[in-house]
Design a protein around this motif. Sequence first.
Motif, PDB file in Angstrom:
ATOM      1  N   MET A 141       0.843  -1.156   0.000  1.00 17.40           N
ATOM      2  CA  MET A 141       0.000   0.000   0.000  1.00 17.40           C
ATOM      3  C   MET A 141       0.898   1.232   0.000  1.00 17.40           C
ATOM      4  O   MET A 141       1.941   1.245   0.648  1.00 17.40           O
ATOM      5  CB  MET A 141      -0.871  -0.045   1.270  1.00 17.40           C
TER       6      MET A 141
ATOM      7  N   SER B 226       6.340   6.037  -3.476  1.00 17.70           N
ATOM      8  CA  SER B 226       5.670   4.932  -2.767  1.00 17.70           C
ATOM      9  C   SER B 226       4.641   4.275  -3.677  1.00 17.70           C
ATOM     10  O   SER B 226       4.475   3.056  -3.669  1.00 17.70           O
ATOM     11  CB  SER B 226       5.022   5.406  -1.459  1.00 17.70           C
TER      12      SER B 226
ATOM     13  N   ILE C 215      -9.304   3.294   3.758  1.00 19.63           N
ATOM     14  CA  ILE C 215      -8.995   2.203   4.689  1.00 19.63           C
ATOM     15  C   ILE C 215     -10.267   1.512   5.147  1.00 19.63           C
ATOM     16  O   ILE C 215     -10.310   0.286   5.268  1.00 19.63           O
ATOM     17  CB  ILE C 215      -8.144   2.718   5.869  1.00 19.63           C
TER      18      ILE C 215
ATOM     19  N   VAL D  29      -0.483  -5.894   6.292  1.00 22.60           N
ATOM     20  CA  VAL D  29      -0.461  -4.756   5.371  1.00 22.60           C
ATOM     21  C   VAL D  29       0.891  -4.061   5.507  1.00 22.60           C
ATOM     22  O   VAL D  29       1.353  -3.799   6.618  1.00 22.60           O
ATOM     23  CB  VAL D  29      -1.590  -3.756   5.688  1.00 22.60           C
TER      24      VAL D  29
ATOM     25  N   LEU E   1       2.595  -0.582   4.419  1.00 24.36           N
ATOM     26  CA  LEU E   1       2.346   0.759   3.916  1.00 24.36           C
ATOM     27  C   LEU E   1       3.685   1.444   3.697  1.00 24.36           C
ATOM     28  O   LEU E   1       4.529   1.458   4.593  1.00 24.36           O
ATOM     29  CB  LEU E   1       1.507   1.555   4.921  1.00 24.36           C
TER      30      LEU E   1
ATOM     31  N   CYS F 274       1.057  10.059   7.110  1.00 27.09           N
ATOM     32  CA  CYS F 274       1.506   8.671   7.236  1.00 27.09           C
ATOM     33  C   CYS F 274       1.097   8.090   8.585  1.00 27.09           C
ATOM     34  O   CYS F 274       0.639   6.954   8.658  1.00 27.09           O
ATOM     35  CB  CYS F 274       3.021   8.570   7.068  1.00 27.09           C
TER      36      CYS F 274
ATOM     37  N   ALA G 175      -2.663   7.303   8.583  1.00 22.71           N
ATOM     38  CA  ALA G 175      -2.963   6.078   7.833  1.00 22.71           C
ATOM     39  C   ALA G 175      -2.506   4.849   8.616  1.00 22.71           C
ATOM     40  O   ALA G 175      -3.235   3.862   8.720  1.00 22.71           O
ATOM     41  CB  ALA G 175      -2.288   6.115   6.466  1.00 22.71           C
ATOM     42  N   TYR G 176      -1.305   4.916   9.163  1.00 23.51           N
ATOM     43  CA  TYR G 176      -0.744   3.789   9.913  1.00 23.51           C
ATOM     44  C   TYR G 176      -1.616   3.454  11.121  1.00 23.51           C
ATOM     45  O   TYR G 176      -1.901   2.285  11.382  1.00 23.51           O
ATOM     46  CB  TYR G 176       0.686   4.130  10.335  1.00 23.51           C
TER      47      TYR G 176
ATOM     48  N   LEU H 275      -4.715   1.675   9.980  1.00 24.14           N
ATOM     49  CA  LEU H 275      -4.384   0.313   9.520  1.00 24.14           C
ATOM     50  C   LEU H 275      -4.084  -0.616  10.695  1.00 24.14           C
ATOM     51  O   LEU H 275      -4.562  -1.753  10.727  1.00 24.14           O
ATOM     52  CB  LEU H 275      -3.198   0.343   8.561  1.00 24.14           C
TER      53      LEU H 275
ATOM     54  N   ALA I 149       0.257  -4.713  10.635  1.00 24.50           N
ATOM     55  CA  ALA I 149       0.621  -3.738   9.607  1.00 24.50           C
ATOM     56  C   ALA I 149       1.973  -3.145   9.973  1.00 24.50           C
ATOM     57  O   ALA I 149       2.408  -3.206  11.125  1.00 24.50           O
ATOM     58  CB  ALA I 149      -0.441  -2.642   9.515  1.00 24.50           C
TER      59      ALA I 149
ATOM     60  N   LEU J 270       4.520   0.391   8.714  1.00 18.02           N
ATOM     61  CA  LEU J 270       4.784   1.564   7.881  1.00 18.02           C
ATOM     62  C   LEU J 270       6.281   1.628   7.639  1.00 18.02           C
ATOM     63  O   LEU J 270       7.071   1.638   8.581  1.00 18.02           O
ATOM     64  CB  LEU J 270       4.306   2.847   8.577  1.00 18.02           C
TER      65      LEU J 270
END
Length: 146
Positions: free
Chosen positions: A1, A10, A35, A45, A47, A101, A104-105, A108, A116, A118
């Motif tokens: 991701m 990325s 998400i 996941v 990321l 970031c 999002a992390y 997740l 997950a 990052l």
Amino acid sequence: MGFKGKNNVSSTLVKSISADSYLLTNSFVGLKRDIDLLSTTCSCVILFGIDKDLTHTVRIESIAKKETEIVSALNLRTISSQLNDVGIVNFISNKPTSYLCNEAYWHLLRKFHGNAVLIHIPSSKNTSETLMEKLRMVFTTYLTDK
């Protein structure tokens, strides 16, 4: 991701690793929506985010912080060791980042019960094709083993 964006390294990396790649919208509201739409059937996941201050090195994030701190349940030392094995300088950070970031992390980690991670990578200006190829190799293998 990774994150959407024509020049976002990325995004380029994620698309080269897996046909099951997924790109997040570059906004707080958009990434939360993205998400929320994800299926929870995957085992983990990964990321990728960009850190413009990194130069030819990778930072593995262990913690995200929003309302609470959430720690990755994945074996980050194994990821670090696999990166070291191909000559990628890396380190594990125990300090949550800020901004998009981290947001999002956090979502997740919450959604996938800690499964997950990052990985912050350098911007296209501070990376090389060799680094990108090594990252592709490590994470293609990592996902295959999952």
